[in-house]
Design a protein around this motif. Structure first.
Motif, PDB file in Angstrom:
ATOM      1  N   ASP A   4       1.465   1.149   2.287  1.00 47.87           N
ATOM      2  CA  ASP A   4       2.706   1.913   2.424  1.00 47.87           C
ATOM      3  C   ASP A   4       2.740   2.963   1.325  1.00 47.87           C
ATOM      4  N   THR A  33       1.898  -3.807   1.909  1.00 50.80           N
ATOM      5  CA  THR A  33       3.066  -4.303   2.630  1.00 50.80           C
ATOM      6  C   THR A  33       2.633  -4.868   3.971  1.00 50.80           C
ATOM      7  N   CYS A  34       3.451  -5.744   4.519  1.00 51.58           N
ATOM      8  CA  CYS A  34       3.142  -6.250   5.853  1.00 51.58           C
ATOM      9  C   CYS A  34       3.508  -5.162   6.870  1.00 51.58           C
ATOM     10  N   GLN A  36       5.374  -5.206   9.526  1.00 52.38           N
ATOM     11  CA  GLN A  36       6.789  -5.124   9.888  1.00 52.38           C
ATOM     12  C   GLN A  36       7.608  -4.402   8.820  1.00 52.38           C
ATOM     13  N   CYS A  37       7.388  -4.738   7.565  1.00 49.30           N
ATOM     14  CA  CYS A  37       8.137  -4.070   6.494  1.00 49.30           C
ATOM     15  C   CYS A  37       7.784  -2.589   6.428  1.00 49.30           C
ATOM     16  N   ASN A  38       6.514  -2.270   6.597  1.00 51.67           N
ATOM     17  CA  ASN A  38       6.097  -0.872   6.577  1.00 51.67           C
ATOM     18  C   ASN A  38       6.788  -0.102   7.710  1.00 51.67           C
ATOM     19  N   TYR A  40       9.695  -0.911   9.310  1.00 50.10           N
ATOM     20  CA  TYR A  40      11.143  -0.817   9.124  1.00 50.10           C
ATOM     21  C   TYR A  40      11.539   0.010   7.909  1.00 50.10           C
ATOM     22  N   LYS A  41      10.692   0.042   6.892  1.00 54.66           N
ATOM     23  CA  LYS A  41      10.989   0.873   5.719  1.00 54.66           C
ATOM     24  C   LYS A  41      10.964   2.343   6.112  1.00 54.66           C
ATOM     25  N   VAL A  46      12.184   2.503  -1.601  1.00 58.15           N
ATOM     26  CA  VAL A  46      12.163   1.051  -1.721  1.00 58.15           C
ATOM     27  C   VAL A  46      13.583   0.540  -1.992  1.00 58.15           C
ATOM     28  N   PHE A  49      15.625   0.651   1.184  1.00 55.07           N
ATOM     29  CA  PHE A  49      15.157  -0.382   2.095  1.00 55.07           C
ATOM     30  C   PHE A  49      15.704  -1.748   1.683  1.00 55.07           C
ATOM     31  N   ARG A  50      15.689  -2.031   0.386  1.00 50.53           N
ATOM     32  CA  ARG A  50      16.243  -3.308  -0.102  1.00 50.53           C
ATOM     33  C   ARG A  50      17.730  -3.415   0.210  1.00 50.53           C
ATOM     34  N   LEU A  53      18.099  -4.218   3.825  1.00 48.31           N
ATOM     35  CA  LEU A  53      17.787  -5.622   4.082  1.00 48.31           C
ATOM     36  C   LEU A  53      18.969  -6.516   3.728  1.00 48.31           C
TER      37      LEU A  53
END
Length: 87
Positions: A4, A33-34, A36-38, A40-41, A46, A49-50, A53
């Motif tokens: 990412d 990053t996984c 899914q996180c990549n 959705y971010k 960051v 994104f947090r 979440l």
């Protein structure tokens, strides 16, 4: 795992143009990053994104039966709207 960009290359190229090519593709701008996180971010920072979440995604998760069951059996703890999964 995927790579990412901490600072979005897409946002920089299409909107801001404040970063040089070297800065965009420098190792300091990469983060593992996984998938899914990549996804959705997306172009968020960051920090943004947090926050997302902690609000939107956690609100949706709380509606899920599996999450409610995990709370019932003590597998999830909550403190100040921040949640820690224990499993």
């Amino acid at each position: 795992m995927q790579v990412d960009h901490v600072k979005s290359v897409y946002t920089n190229l299409d909107l801001r143009e404040t970063m040089t090519e070297k800065e965009m593709y420098d190792e300091e701008n990469f983060m593992p990053t996984c998938r899914q996180c990549n996804f959705y971010k997306s172009t968020m920072t960051v920090e943004d994104f947090r926050k997302r979440l902690q609000t939107t995604m956690m609100n949706n998760l709380r509606k899920n039966f599996g999450y409610r069951l995990a709370v019932k059996y003590g597998l999830v703890e909550g403190k100040n709207k921040e949640y820690c999964f224990l499993f």
